[in-house]
Design a protein around this motif. Sequence first.
Motif, PDB file in Angstrom:
ATOM      1  N   MET A   1      30.013  90.283  34.598  1.00 35.50           N
ATOM      2  CA  MET A   1      29.470  91.414  35.349  1.00 35.50           C
ATOM      3  C   MET A   1      28.134  91.821  34.750  1.00 35.50           C
ATOM      4  SD  MET A   1      31.178  95.167  36.039  1.00 35.50           S
ATOM      5  CE  MET A   1      32.380  94.492  37.166  1.00 35.50           C
ATOM      6  N   GLY A   2      27.129  92.006  35.571  1.00 36.41           N
ATOM      7  CA  GLY A   2      25.802  92.353  35.090  1.00 36.41           C
ATOM      8  C   GLY A   2      25.759  93.725  34.457  1.00 36.41           C
ATOM      9  N   GLY A   3      24.730  93.911  33.601  1.00 33.75           N
ATOM     10  CA  GLY A   3      24.604  95.189  32.924  1.00 33.75           C
ATOM     11  C   GLY A   3      24.457  96.348  33.874  1.00 33.75           C
ATOM     12  N   SER A   4      23.693  96.157  34.973  1.00 31.00           N
ATOM     13  CA  SER A   4      23.485  97.256  35.911  1.00 31.00           C
ATOM     14  C   SER A   4      24.787  97.661  36.591  1.00 31.00           C
ATOM     15  CB  SER A   4      22.439  96.861  36.957  1.00 31.00           C
ATOM     16  OG  SER A   4      22.882  95.736  37.698  1.00 31.00           O
ATOM     17  N   LYS A   5      25.642  96.650  36.903  1.00 30.32           N
ATOM     18  CA  LYS A   5      26.916  96.948  37.551  1.00 30.32           C
ATOM     19  C   LYS A   5      27.820  97.772  36.648  1.00 30.32           C
ATOM     20  CE  LYS A   5      27.096  93.007  40.736  1.00 30.32           C
ATOM     21  NZ  LYS A   5      27.863  91.792  41.134  1.00 30.32           N
ATOM     22  N   ILE A   6      27.882  97.418  35.369  1.00 30.95           N
ATOM     23  CA  ILE A   6      28.736  98.168  34.452  1.00 30.95           C
ATOM     24  C   ILE A   6      28.214  99.583  34.275  1.00 30.95           C
ATOM     25  CG2 ILE A   6      27.595  97.560  32.271  1.00 30.95           C
ATOM     26  CD1 ILE A   6      31.385  97.640  32.894  1.00 30.95           C
ATOM     27  N   CYS A   7      26.896  99.762  34.341  1.00 31.47           N
ATOM     28  CA  CYS A   7      26.322 101.110  34.250  1.00 31.47           C
ATOM     29  C   CYS A   7      26.761 101.963  35.438  1.00 31.47           C
ATOM     30  CB  CYS A   7      24.792 101.041  34.187  1.00 31.47           C
ATOM     31  SG  CYS A   7      24.141 100.506  32.594  1.00 31.47           S
ATOM     32  N   TYR A   8      26.770 101.353  36.628  1.00 30.50           N
ATOM     33  CA  TYR A   8      27.244 102.065  37.815  1.00 30.50           C
ATOM     34  C   TYR A   8      28.712 102.470  37.653  1.00 30.50           C
ATOM     35  CZ  TYR A   8      23.201 101.394  40.873  1.00 30.50           C
ATOM     36  OH  TYR A   8      21.946 101.466  41.448  1.00 30.50           O
ATOM     37  N   ILE A   9      29.519 101.555  37.111  1.00 30.37           N
ATOM     38  CA  ILE A   9      30.944 101.843  36.916  1.00 30.37           C
ATOM     39  C   ILE A   9      31.118 103.003  35.937  1.00 30.37           C
ATOM     40  CG2 ILE A   9      33.096 100.931  35.948  1.00 30.37           C
ATOM     41  CD1 ILE A   9      32.276  98.194  37.078  1.00 30.37           C
ATOM     42  N   TYR A  10      30.379 102.961  34.817  1.00 23.07           N
ATOM     43  CA  TYR A  10      30.449 104.043  33.838  1.00 23.07           C
ATOM     44  C   TYR A  10      30.058 105.379  34.476  1.00 23.07           C
ATOM     45  CZ  TYR A  10      30.838 100.653  29.986  1.00 23.07           C
ATOM     46  OH  TYR A  10      31.250  99.667  29.136  1.00 23.07           O
ATOM     47  N   PHE A  11      28.978 105.352  35.248  1.00 21.92           N
ATOM     48  CA  PHE A  11      28.455 106.581  35.844  1.00 21.92           C
ATOM     49  C   PHE A  11      29.458 107.167  36.840  1.00 21.92           C
ATOM     50  CE2 PHE A  11      25.846 109.402  38.328  1.00 21.92           C
ATOM     51  CZ  PHE A  11      24.861 109.833  37.455  1.00 21.92           C
ATOM     52  N   VAL A  12      29.985 106.313  37.722  1.00 21.99           N
ATOM     53  CA  VAL A  12      30.950 106.787  38.726  1.00 21.99           C
ATOM     54  C   VAL A  12      32.223 107.291  38.053  1.00 21.99           C
ATOM     55  CG1 VAL A  12      32.451 106.059  40.632  1.00 21.99           C
ATOM     56  CG2 VAL A  12      30.050 105.353  40.585  1.00 21.99           C
ATOM     57  N   LEU A  13      32.686 106.581  37.015  1.00 24.95           N
ATOM     58  CA  LEU A  13      33.882 107.022  36.296  1.00 24.95           C
ATOM     59  C   LEU A  13      33.673 108.402  35.661  1.00 24.95           C
ATOM     60  CD1 LEU A  13      35.256 103.828  34.497  1.00 24.95           C
ATOM     61  CD2 LEU A  13      36.420 105.212  36.211  1.00 24.95           C
ATOM     62  N   SER A  14      32.485 108.619  35.087  1.00 22.26           N
ATOM     63  CA  SER A  14      32.207 109.923  34.464  1.00 22.26           C
ATOM     64  C   SER A  14      32.279 111.041  35.497  1.00 22.26           C
ATOM     65  CB  SER A  14      30.831 109.917  33.784  1.00 22.26           C
ATOM     66  OG  SER A  14      29.766 109.933  34.727  1.00 22.26           O
ATOM     67  N   GLN A  15      31.704 110.808  36.673  1.00 19.03           N
ATOM     68  CA  GLN A  15      31.720 111.831  37.718  1.00 19.03           C
ATOM     69  C   GLN A  15      33.133 112.048  38.260  1.00 19.03           C
ATOM     70  OE1 GLN A  15      28.909 113.641  38.224  1.00 19.03           O
ATOM     71  NE2 GLN A  15      28.165 112.319  36.587  1.00 19.03           N
ATOM     72  N   ALA A  16      33.887 110.957  38.400  1.00 17.49           N
ATOM     73  CA  ALA A  16      35.260 111.076  38.905  1.00 17.49           C
ATOM     74  C   ALA A  16      36.142 111.859  37.932  1.00 17.49           C
ATOM     75  CB  ALA A  16      35.845 109.685  39.157  1.00 17.49           C
ATOM     76  N   ILE A  17      36.000 111.566  36.635  1.00 15.55           N
ATOM     77  CA  ILE A  17      36.802 112.276  35.634  1.00 15.55           C
ATOM     78  C   ILE A  17      36.431 113.754  35.609  1.00 15.55           C
ATOM     79  CG2 ILE A  17      37.286 112.502  33.165  1.00 15.55           C
ATOM     80  CD1 ILE A  17      36.904 109.441  32.959  1.00 15.55           C
ATOM     81  N   TRP A  18      35.122 114.051  35.619  1.00 10.93           N
ATOM     82  CA  TRP A  18      34.701 115.460  35.669  1.00 10.93           C
ATOM     83  C   TRP A  18      35.251 116.152  36.916  1.00 10.93           C
ATOM     84  CZ3 TRP A  18      29.270 113.952  33.645  1.00 10.93           C
ATOM     85  CH2 TRP A  18      29.161 114.261  32.286  1.00 10.93           C
ATOM     86  N   GLY A  19      35.297 115.409  38.018  1.00  8.18           N
ATOM     87  CA  GLY A  19      35.773 115.994  39.263  1.00  8.18           C
ATOM     88  C   GLY A  19      37.244 116.367  39.231  1.00  8.18           C
ATOM     89  N   VAL A  20      38.063 115.521  38.574  1.00 10.01           N
ATOM     90  CA  VAL A  20      39.510 115.793  38.551  1.00 10.01           C
ATOM     91  C   VAL A  20      39.929 116.647  37.359  1.00 10.01           C
ATOM     92  CG1 VAL A  20      40.031 113.669  39.790  1.00 10.01           C
ATOM     93  CG2 VAL A  20      40.059 113.654  37.289  1.00 10.01           C
ATOM     94  N   LEU A  21      39.007 116.981  36.466  1.00  7.13           N
ATOM     95  CA  LEU A  21      39.355 117.787  35.293  1.00  7.13           C
ATOM     96  C   LEU A  21      40.071 119.098  35.638  1.00  7.13           C
ATOM     97  CD1 LEU A  21      36.662 117.642  32.450  1.00  7.13           C
ATOM     98  CD2 LEU A  21      39.087 117.089  32.364  1.00  7.13           C
ATOM     99  N   PRO A  22      39.697 119.800  36.740  1.00 11.47           N
ATOM    100  CA  PRO A  22      40.438 121.025  37.067  1.00 11.47           C
ATOM    101  C   PRO A  22      41.943 120.807  37.182  1.00 11.47           C
ATOM    102  CG  PRO A  22      38.438 120.943  38.350  1.00 11.47           C
ATOM    103  CD  PRO A  22      38.534 119.619  37.640  1.00 11.47           C
ATOM    104  N   ALA A  23      42.367 119.624  37.656  1.00 11.42           N
ATOM    105  CA  ALA A  23      43.798 119.330  37.755  1.00 11.42           C
ATOM    106  C   ALA A  23      44.432 119.300  36.363  1.00 11.42           C
ATOM    107  CB  ALA A  23      44.018 118.002  38.471  1.00 11.42           C
ATOM    108  N   PHE A  24      43.660 118.819  35.377  1.00  4.33           N
ATOM    109  CA  PHE A  24      44.163 118.822  33.994  1.00  4.33           C
ATOM    110  C   PHE A  24      44.260 120.247  33.456  1.00  4.33           C
ATOM    111  CE2 PHE A  24      43.117 119.076  29.457  1.00  4.33           C
ATOM    112  CZ  PHE A  24      44.183 118.371  28.913  1.00  4.33           C
ATOM    113  N   TRP A  25      43.194 121.045  33.679  1.00  3.30           N
ATOM    114  CA  TRP A  25      43.206 122.418  33.155  1.00  3.30           C
ATOM    115  C   TRP A  25      44.322 123.250  33.782  1.00  3.30           C
ATOM    116  CZ3 TRP A  25      40.986 122.198  28.861  1.00  3.30           C
ATOM    117  CH2 TRP A  25      39.773 121.527  28.674  1.00  3.30           C
ATOM    118  N   LEU A  26      44.722 122.912  35.013  1.00  2.00           N
ATOM    119  CA  LEU A  26      45.827 123.638  35.646  1.00  2.00           C
ATOM    120  C   LEU A  26      47.129 123.481  34.863  1.00  2.00           C
ATOM    121  CD1 LEU A  26      45.222 122.944  39.460  1.00  2.00           C
ATOM    122  CD2 LEU A  26      45.065 125.154  38.287  1.00  2.00           C
ATOM    123  N   LEU A  27      47.279 122.374  34.138  1.00  2.00           N
ATOM    124  CA  LEU A  27      48.468 122.165  33.318  1.00  2.00           C
ATOM    125  C   LEU A  27      48.512 123.137  32.140  1.00  2.00           C
ATOM    126  CD1 LEU A  27      48.436 118.245  33.164  1.00  2.00           C
ATOM    127  CD2 LEU A  27      49.875 119.691  34.622  1.00  2.00           C
TER     128      LEU A  27
END
Length: 297
Positions: A1-27
Motif C-alpha cells: 500500500m502506498g504511503g499516501s493511501k496509508i496517510c488517508y487511512i490514518y486520517f479517516v481513522l482519527s476522525q472516525a474515532i473522535w466522532g464516536v468518542l461521545p459514545a465512550f464518554w457516555l459509559l
Amino acid sequence: MGGSKICYIYFVLSQAIWGVLPAFWLLLRQLPPLYTLASRIVWASVFCFLLILQKKLLPDLKGVRQERWQWPYIAGACIFITLNWGAYIYATTQGFILQASLAYFINPIILVFFGGLIFHERLRPVQKLSVVVAATGLVLAFCLYGVVPWLSFFICLSWAIYSMLKKKVRLDSQVSVFIESFSMVPLSLLFIAFSEYHGMGAVGTFQGWQWLLLPATGIVTAIPMMLFSAGVKGVPITTGGMLMYLSPSITLVIGLLSGETITPPLRLTFCFAWVAVALYMYGLYQTIKGLRESGYH
C-alpha cells in the motif's frame, strides 16, 4: 500500500474515532465530569510517557528546561486544552452531545478567523463571509430565543486558542502533549483522592470491567491524536478540510441516537453553521486552485 493511501487511512481513522468518542464518554456518565477529566489527565500522561520511552524521546523532554521562551506558550496550551476537554466531557456526559458536534462544525471557521486576526494570514472574501455567517447564527439564536449554545462556543473557542498557542511550541508533538497532561497530574490526583474520600468517585460506583474504562480514557484520547499527526502529513489541505467534518457528523448522529433533540435555537445555529461550512470549503477550494495556477506544488 502506498504511503499516501496509508496517510488517508490514518486520517479517516482519527476522525472516525473522535466522532464516536461521545459514545465512550457516555459509559462514564455515572461519574462527575471533573472526576472523569482528572482520570483522563492521569492516564493520558502515563500513556504518553510510555510512548516517549518507546520512541526514545527522553532527551527532547529533558531539553525543555533550556527552552524557557516556550514555557508561557506550553503553560497556556496546558490551561486551554484542560478547559477544552473539561467542557467536552461535560457536554458528552450531561446530555449536550449536539452542542459538542456544533462546536467542531464551526471550529475550522473560528481558526480561519484567528489566523487572519492574530497571524495576519490573508483571508479570501468568501472565508470572511463564512465567519460572519457562523457568528450571525449565534446572534440570531440569542435575539430570537434568548439562548446561545454556550458550550459549543466555549469548546470551540478553547480549542482555537489552544491551536494558536501550539503554533508557537517547537517541541515534538508527543512530548508537548505529555507536558500538557503531566503538569495537571498533581491537581488531578488530589481531586481524585478528594472525590473518593467523600464517596463521589469510582469506588462504589464501578464494578468489574468498568474499572478498565478509567485507563482507557487516556488511550482513546491519545490514539486519534497520533493517527491524525501521522495522516495529516500526506493528505491534501482541501481533502483534509472536508474529511475533518466526518467527526462532528458522527457525533451529531450519536447525539440524536442518545435521545437528544435539536431545539429551535440549536437548529437555527446549525443551519447557519452548515452554510458557513459550505463557504469555508469553497474558500479552501479557491485557495488550492490559486496555488496550483501559480505553479506551487
